[in-house]
Design an enzyme around this catalytic site. Structure first.
Site, PDB file in Angstrom:
ATOM      1  N   LYS A 191      15.391-140.342 -68.246  1.00 38.60           N
ATOM      2  CA  LYS A 191      14.839-140.352 -69.599  1.00 38.60           C
ATOM      3  C   LYS A 191      13.383-139.885 -69.631  1.00 38.60           C
ATOM      4  O   LYS A 191      12.951-139.248 -70.600  1.00 38.60           O
ATOM      5  CB  LYS A 191      14.980-141.743 -70.220  1.00 38.60           C
ATOM      6  N   TYR A 236      18.193-144.653 -64.424  1.00 35.46           N
ATOM      7  CA  TYR A 236      18.201-144.255 -65.835  1.00 35.46           C
ATOM      8  C   TYR A 236      16.814-143.885 -66.367  1.00 35.46           C
ATOM      9  O   TYR A 236      16.658-142.856 -67.030  1.00 35.46           O
ATOM     10  CB  TYR A 236      18.823-145.395 -66.642  1.00 35.46           C
TER      11      TYR A 236
END
Length: 258
Positions: free
Chosen positions: A160, A156
């Site tokens: 990002k 993740y």
């Protein structure tokens, strides 16, 4: 009576049936915008927010941001219904937390398909309309994970970090053509997903207090607080803000240690 901050504006908010997306859609309608709602599911949450905002102020389009053709169709439907697109809030996203060597190829690909490709798919779909009118604001919902690495959250944070890079690159690329591109990096926010996670803990109240105690302000953030920042960035009040990321994490990412 104060002027409505988004009066006459048309906004697309992806992932707008729950959490930060729903709070943003509500805030935009209150400030005079017409809002195109979106989710990859046409479920009870989608029907509830559509009914709440009303058909005069909103349009729901079921579409997966990972599908570029679906995003093109969403943009076309927005223009057909409301005549233009002034604002895009790229809120749709998903958590993928896995051990790097145990993670499947499908997990990696889906994480980037939604959290990075999805933002680009939506942005690419609306940019021609924004460029034709020489005006537009794109706000990407990134994450504190795009600034600090939290163990056990791979991949993740990779997506990002890339999203913040995409924000800055697009913001500079189109700055002289009237387009602003910014991002927001929320920390822990009390969305429905976080509430469900807390409820699943052995002692929900103790875990909630533990999480709050990690934050300098001593409390967990609210979706409405992120929505208000999205509203500011989308409005003409922020017309000199471009290619910038704003952290909304109660100061948590500035701590050196627990």
């Amino acid at each position: 009576m104060a002027n409505l901050r988004l009066e006459g504006k048309v906004a697309i908010v992806t992932g707008s049936t729950l959490g930060i997306g729903a709070a943003t859609a509500r805030a935009f309608v209150r400030e005079g915008a017409k809002v195109v709602l979106n989710s990859h599911l046409n479920d009870a949450a989608a029907q509830a927010i559509s009914a709440e905002l009303g058909c005069e102020n909103s349009l729901f389009v079921q579409a997966d941001v990972a599908d570029s053709k679906s995003m093109e169709s969403l943009a076309e439907q927005a223009v057909a219904r409301f005549g233009k697109i002034d604002i895009l809030i790229n809120n749709a996203g998903m958590n993928v937390f896995a051990d790097p060597l145990e993670m499947t190829t499908e997990q990696w690909q889906r994480c980037f398909a939604v959290d990075l490709d999805g933002v680009w798919n939506a942005s690419r779909a609306v940019l021609p309309q924004m460029l034709a009118q020489a005006a537009g604001s794109i706000v990407n919902i990134a994450s504190v994970h795009g600034h600090k690495i939290i163990p056990g959250c791979f991949p993740y944070p990779v997506a990002k970090h890339a999203l913040i890079g995409l924000t800055r690159s697009l913001g500079i690329e189109y700055a002289r053509r009237g387009i602003r591109v910014n991002s927001i990096s929320p920390g822990l926010i009390l969305t429905e997903a976080i509430q469900s996670w807390l409820a699943s803990c052995p002692d929900p109240e103790a875990e909630r207090q533990r999480q709050a105690d990690l934050l300098p302000c001593g409390r967990i953030g609210l979706p409405e607080e992120v929505a208000q920042t999205a509203l500011f960035l989308a409005s003409d009040e922020a017309r000199f803000i471009n290619a910038t990321d704003i952290l909304i994490d109660g100061g948590r990412s500035q701590l050196y240690h627990e």
